[in-house]
Design a protein around this motif. Structure first.
Motif, PDB file in Angstrom:
ATOM      1  N   ALA A  75       5.129  -2.323   7.766  1.00 33.37           N
ATOM      2  CA  ALA A  75       5.459  -3.684   8.215  1.00 33.37           C
ATOM      3  C   ALA A  75       4.705  -4.503   8.871  1.00 33.37           C
ATOM      4  O   ALA A  75       4.209  -4.121   9.900  1.00 33.37           O
ATOM      5  N   GLY A  76       4.445  -5.714   8.531  1.00 34.70           N
ATOM      6  CA  GLY A  76       3.628  -6.511   9.322  1.00 34.70           C
ATOM      7  C   GLY A  76       2.282  -6.676   9.185  1.00 34.70           C
ATOM      8  O   GLY A  76       1.003  -7.235   9.868  1.00 34.70           O
ATOM      9  N   ARG A  77       1.538  -5.154   8.564  1.00 31.07           N
ATOM     10  CA  ARG A  77       0.246  -4.863   8.652  1.00 31.07           C
ATOM     11  C   ARG A  77      -0.098  -4.803   7.091  1.00 31.07           C
ATOM     12  O   ARG A  77      -1.445  -5.466   7.013  1.00 31.07           O
ATOM     13  N   SER A  78       0.383  -4.226   6.254  1.00 29.13           N
ATOM     14  CA  SER A  78       0.191  -4.297   4.780  1.00 29.13           C
ATOM     15  C   SER A  78       0.240  -5.387   4.065  1.00 29.13           C
ATOM     16  O   SER A  78       1.103  -6.513   4.378  1.00 29.13           O
ATOM     17  N   VAL A  79      -0.709  -5.635   3.278  1.00 26.03           N
ATOM     18  CA  VAL A  79      -0.892  -7.082   2.409  1.00 26.03           C
ATOM     19  C   VAL A  79      -0.979  -6.656   1.011  1.00 26.03           C
ATOM     20  O   VAL A  79      -2.028  -5.866   0.595  1.00 26.03           O
ATOM     21  N   PHE A  80       0.035  -7.010   0.058  1.00 28.12           N
ATOM     22  CA  PHE A  80      -0.242  -7.013  -1.349  1.00 28.12           C
ATOM     23  C   PHE A  80      -0.796  -8.035  -2.189  1.00 28.12           C
ATOM     24  O   PHE A  80      -0.299  -9.141  -2.068  1.00 28.12           O
ATOM     25  N   ALA A  81      -2.042  -8.064  -2.445  1.00 30.34           N
ATOM     26  CA  ALA A  81      -2.834  -9.208  -2.842  1.00 30.34           C
ATOM     27  C   ALA A  81      -3.064  -8.924  -4.400  1.00 30.34           C
ATOM     28  O   ALA A  81      -3.250  -7.911  -4.778  1.00 30.34           O
TER      29      ALA A  81
END
Length: 234
Positions: free
Chosen positions: A174-180
């Motif tokens: 949470a707050g760090r992972s990004v799904f692009a």
């Protein structure tokens, strides 16, 4: 010589269309023995011109896509699928590719030569299945020049299930992972957004033109030991 003849024929035909009907018919009889027209009014020369344009397009296509044609083995590969309907064009190989005659024959020979059981058991038939699966995994790794110590091959029912497994087991932070993901994408990829959202992670689409840049940035972060967990689908 053939190309020169076709070129001259096309040029003459273009000039003849400017003349009176009786002159056109005279040249048709003397030069071509009468140009054949189909029911749509298309002549042989029109067909030649169209074929030349298609040939030029194919040359241009091959220049842009160097890997097209299985390194010159395209016709050989096609012969393995001659059992398929001739009036159909199958374009969903990414989702579920078709089976060639060679694959069917080899599978039949393999299954008819021995017994294969549940690979998770310890019987002779089960061990035989486990060994066949192990060899298949190694073949996949070799194809991608990947090391067995670094990568694992997981067989799934298809790409949709594979994406679902990754989304379910990814260590979202949470707050760090990004799904692009790229703007134009499969529904199964878009569905993975829910896993990111449930874990309190960000997700956003990216234009195709920026995909390479984003992936390179992620690879650089990984090389530098970044703790941020990021997954991308391109």
């Amino acid at each position: 010589m053939i190309l020169l003849y076709c070129f001259v024929s096309v040029c003459l035909y273009g000039l003849l269309t400017l003349r009176r009907k009786d002159v056109l018919e005279f040249f048709e009889r003397s030069l071509w023995g009468g140009i054949q027209h189909d029911s749509n009014g298309t002549s042989d020369c029109d067909s030649v011109r169209k074929q030349e344009e298609e040939d030029a397009d194919l040359v241009s296509f091959k220049q842009c896509y160097k890997g097209y044609g299985y390194s010159g083995r395209l016709e050989e590969v096609r012969r393995g699928f001659e059992h398929l309907p001739k009036d159909e064009v199958y374009v969903d190989h990414a989702g579920s590719t078709l089976t060639s005659v060679r694959q069917l024959q080899e599978q039949l020979t393999l299954v008819a030569s021995s017994s294969f059981g549940n690979p998770h058991s310890r019987s002779a038939a089960s061990l035989r299945s486990a060994e066949a699966i192990r060899r298949a995994r190694l073949a996949v790794l070799r194809h991608f020049h990947a090391r067995e110590s670094e990568y694992a091959v997981v067989f799934t029912s298809g790409c949709t299930q594979a994406i679902k497994i990754v989304a379910e087991n990814f260590r979202w932070a949470a707050g760090r992972s990004v799904f692009a993901y790229t703007v134009n994408n499969h529904n199964s990829v878009l569905g993975a957004r829910q896993y990111a959202k449930s874990a309190g992670c960000a997700y956003h689409p990216i234009p195709h033109a920026q995909a390479a840049e984003v992936l390179e940035s992620a690879a650089k972060d990984a090389d530098e030991g970044s703790k941020e967990q990021t997954t991308f689908s391109v």
